[in-house]
Design an enzyme around this catalytic site. Structure first.
Site, PDB file in Angstrom:
ATOM      1  N   GLY A  93       0.738  -1.257  -0.012  1.00  0.00           N
ATOM      2  CA  GLY A  93      -0.029  -0.075   0.004  1.00  0.00           C
ATOM      3  C   GLY A  93       0.853   1.389   0.083  1.00  0.00           C
ATOM      4  O   GLY A  93       0.306   2.284  -0.480  1.00  0.00           O
ATOM      5  N   GLU A 135       4.278   4.761   5.700  1.00  0.00           N
ATOM      6  CA  GLU A 135       3.141   3.910   5.778  1.00  0.00           C
ATOM      7  C   GLU A 135       1.820   4.345   5.139  1.00  0.00           C
ATOM      8  O   GLU A 135       1.805   5.974   4.886  1.00  0.00           O
ATOM      9  CB  GLU A 135       2.872   3.624   7.177  1.00  0.00           C
ATOM     10  CG  GLU A 135       1.565   2.581   7.647  1.00  0.00           C
ATOM     11  CD  GLU A 135       1.487   1.379   7.111  1.00  0.00           C
ATOM     12  OE1 GLU A 135       1.808   0.912   5.927  1.00  0.00           O
ATOM     13  OE2 GLU A 135       1.287   0.357   7.893  1.00  0.00           O
ATOM     14  N   ASP A 176      -4.307   2.752  11.175  1.00  0.00           N
ATOM     15  CA  ASP A 176      -5.832   2.327  11.583  1.00  0.00           C
ATOM     16  C   ASP A 176      -5.447   1.876  13.197  1.00  0.00           C
ATOM     17  O   ASP A 176      -5.424   3.115  14.018  1.00  0.00           O
ATOM     18  CB  ASP A 176      -6.263   1.186  10.942  1.00  0.00           C
ATOM     19  CG  ASP A 176      -7.934   0.888  11.259  1.00  0.00           C
ATOM     20  OD1 ASP A 176      -8.360   1.871  12.039  1.00  0.00           O
ATOM     21  OD2 ASP A 176      -8.299   0.037  10.677  1.00  0.00           O
ATOM     22  N   PHE A 213     -13.777   2.811   5.271  1.00  0.00           N
ATOM     23  CA  PHE A 213     -12.733   2.104   4.457  1.00  0.00           C
ATOM     24  C   PHE A 213     -12.563   2.742   3.063  1.00  0.00           C
ATOM     25  O   PHE A 213     -13.259   3.022   2.293  1.00  0.00           O
ATOM     26  CB  PHE A 213     -13.309   0.458   3.994  1.00  0.00           C
ATOM     27  CG  PHE A 213     -12.209  -0.193   3.539  1.00  0.00           C
ATOM     28  CD1 PHE A 213     -11.239  -0.985   4.264  1.00  0.00           C
ATOM     29  CD2 PHE A 213     -12.220  -0.418   2.124  1.00  0.00           C
ATOM     30  CE1 PHE A 213     -10.275  -1.754   3.528  1.00  0.00           C
ATOM     31  CE2 PHE A 213     -10.919  -1.212   1.481  1.00  0.00           C
ATOM     32  CZ  PHE A 213     -10.080  -1.921   2.400  1.00  0.00           C
ATOM     33  N   ASP A 244      -5.772  -0.588  -1.497  1.00  0.00           N
ATOM     34  CA  ASP A 244      -6.667  -1.476  -2.355  1.00  0.00           C
ATOM     35  C   ASP A 244      -8.009  -1.920  -1.607  1.00  0.00           C
ATOM     36  O   ASP A 244      -8.150  -1.826  -0.325  1.00  0.00           O
ATOM     37  CB  ASP A 244      -5.966  -2.611  -2.609  1.00  0.00           C
ATOM     38  CG  ASP A 244      -5.774  -3.826  -1.462  1.00  0.00           C
ATOM     39  OD1 ASP A 244      -5.455  -3.095  -0.431  1.00  0.00           O
ATOM     40  OD2 ASP A 244      -6.169  -4.620  -1.684  1.00  0.00           O
ATOM     41  N   ARG A 282      -5.760   0.429  -6.359  1.00  0.00           N
ATOM     42  CA  ARG A 282      -4.440   1.196  -5.947  1.00  0.00           C
ATOM     43  C   ARG A 282      -3.932   2.418  -6.941  1.00  0.00           C
ATOM     44  O   ARG A 282      -2.992   3.132  -6.241  1.00  0.00           O
ATOM     45  CB  ARG A 282      -3.365   0.139  -5.839  1.00  0.00           C
ATOM     46  CG  ARG A 282      -3.251  -0.911  -4.570  1.00  0.00           C
ATOM     47  CD  ARG A 282      -2.228  -1.691  -4.769  1.00  0.00           C
ATOM     48  NE  ARG A 282      -2.285  -3.134  -3.825  1.00  0.00           N
ATOM     49  CZ  ARG A 282      -2.326  -3.149  -2.635  1.00  0.00           C
ATOM     50  NH1 ARG A 282      -2.029  -2.203  -1.956  1.00  0.00           N
ATOM     51  NH2 ARG A 282      -2.616  -4.272  -1.854  1.00  0.00           N
TER      52      ARG A 282
HETATM   53  P1  5GP Z   1      -3.543  -1.375  11.730  1.00  0.00           P
HETATM   54  O1  5GP Z   1      -2.650  -2.319  12.059  1.00  0.00           O
HETATM   55  O2  5GP Z   1      -2.988  -0.004  11.705  1.00  0.00           O
HETATM   56  O3  5GP Z   1      -4.673  -1.270  12.178  1.00  0.00           O
HETATM   57  O4  5GP Z   1      -3.850  -1.649   9.794  1.00  0.00           O
HETATM   58  C1  5GP Z   1      -3.124  -0.880   8.996  1.00  0.00           C
HETATM   59  C2  5GP Z   1      -2.959  -1.559   7.737  1.00  0.00           C
HETATM   60  O5  5GP Z   1      -4.619  -1.953   7.486  1.00  0.00           O
HETATM   61  C3  5GP Z   1      -2.704  -0.681   6.636  1.00  0.00           C
HETATM   62  O6  5GP Z   1      -1.406  -0.455   6.312  1.00  0.00           O
HETATM   63  C4  5GP Z   1      -3.693  -1.000   5.466  1.00  0.00           C
HETATM   64  O7  5GP Z   1      -3.126  -2.104   4.811  1.00  0.00           O
HETATM   65  C5  5GP Z   1      -5.181  -1.758   6.171  1.00  0.00           C
HETATM   66  N1  5GP Z   1      -5.994  -0.517   6.371  1.00  0.00           N
HETATM   67  C6  5GP Z   1      -6.530  -0.143   7.347  1.00  0.00           C
HETATM   68  N2  5GP Z   1      -7.646   0.671   6.997  1.00  0.00           N
HETATM   69  C7  5GP Z   1      -7.780   0.635   5.713  1.00  0.00           C
HETATM   70  C8  5GP Z   1      -8.483   1.371   4.680  1.00  0.00           C
HETATM   71  O8  5GP Z   1      -9.414   1.941   5.180  1.00  0.00           O
HETATM   72  N3  5GP Z   1      -8.356   1.027   3.572  1.00  0.00           N
HETATM   73  C9  5GP Z   1      -7.551  -0.127   3.184  1.00  0.00           C
HETATM   74  N4  5GP Z   1      -7.520  -0.384   1.502  1.00  0.00           N
HETATM   75  N5  5GP Z   1      -6.564  -0.377   3.712  1.00  0.00           N
HETATM   76  C10 5GP Z   1      -6.779  -0.232   5.376  1.00  0.00           C
END
Ligand code: 5GP
Length: 182
Positions: A46, A101, A105, A155, A162, A168
């Site tokens: 990403g 990054e 999230d 999302f 993606d 992407r």
């Molecule tokens: P975290 O460990 O911070 O919860 O997750 C981060 C990862 O989750 C990001 O690097 C991404 O790959 C995925 N992710 C989290 N939220 C989204 C979103 O709204 N859209 C997309 N496409 N990926 C997300």
């Protein structure tokens, strides 16, 4: 005016907005790392689009490297336990590492990754994230040093992000139409 993909319900950040946000962060990083030994590490896949733009907006010398991780769990929620699928090619000992990054999230993925990287004794370790998802009442597991913009708890896709490996390549960030998921 950008052409909106038919699957996209709403554009949250336009290409023009994104470019100026990335330039702003790049300028800040250029100042902060002017006399440092900077290594940018992007988390595949990403972050590649942000990485490409960000590195070109940084003026000080830098090296780049990539990591790929895969999350354990059901794939929709971050479990915080990740497996390194592709490790760095570079030794980061005594270097100033900045993780690049796409979106933060829960922050659990990066927390795990940072713990792993700290064992390699970098001179410093910080995070630059393109988006930071705001969720009321929830703390993120890590504090990024650089943030392009905050993003609603939706999302999002585009600019490297993606849905099922699609979208992407959209130059903007948007929200998909609900029928695309069902
Ligand atoms: P975290 O460990 O911070 O919860 O997750 C981060 C990862 O989750 C990001 O690097 C991404 O790959 C995925 N992710 C989290 N939220 C989204 C979103 O709204 N859209 C997309 N496409 N990926 C997300």
């Amino acid at each position: 005016m950008e052409t909106q993909h038919p699957d996209v319900e709403k554009i949250l950040f336009s290409e023009t907005e994104i470019q100026s946000m990335v330039k702003r962060i790049g300028k800040q990083i250029s100042e902060d790392y002017a006399d440092k030994d900077l290594v940018l590490i992007a988390v595949l896949r990403g972050a590649v689009v942000f990485m490409g733009d960000l590195m070109r907006s940084i003026e000080c010398p830098l090296a780049i490297d990539f990591m790929a991780v895969s999350s354990y769990g059901d794939g929709t929620k971050s479990s915080g336990v990740v497996r390194i699928v592709k490790d760095l090619d570079m030794d980061i000992k005594d270097r100033d590492v900045l993780i690049v990054e796409d979106i933060l999230d829960t922050g659990l993925t990066l927390k795990y990754l940072m713990k792993n990287l700290l064992h390699r004794h970098p001179a410093s370790l910080e995070v630059a994230t393109f988006l930071w998802k705001d969720v009321e009442g929830r703390e993120t597991a890590i504090e990024p040093k650089y943030v392009c913009t905050h993003c609603p708890d939706e999302f999002v896709i585009g600019y490297g992000l993606d849905y099922a490996e699609r979208y992407r390549n959209l130059p903007y960030v948007g929200i998909l139409k609900p029928e695309v998921y069902s």
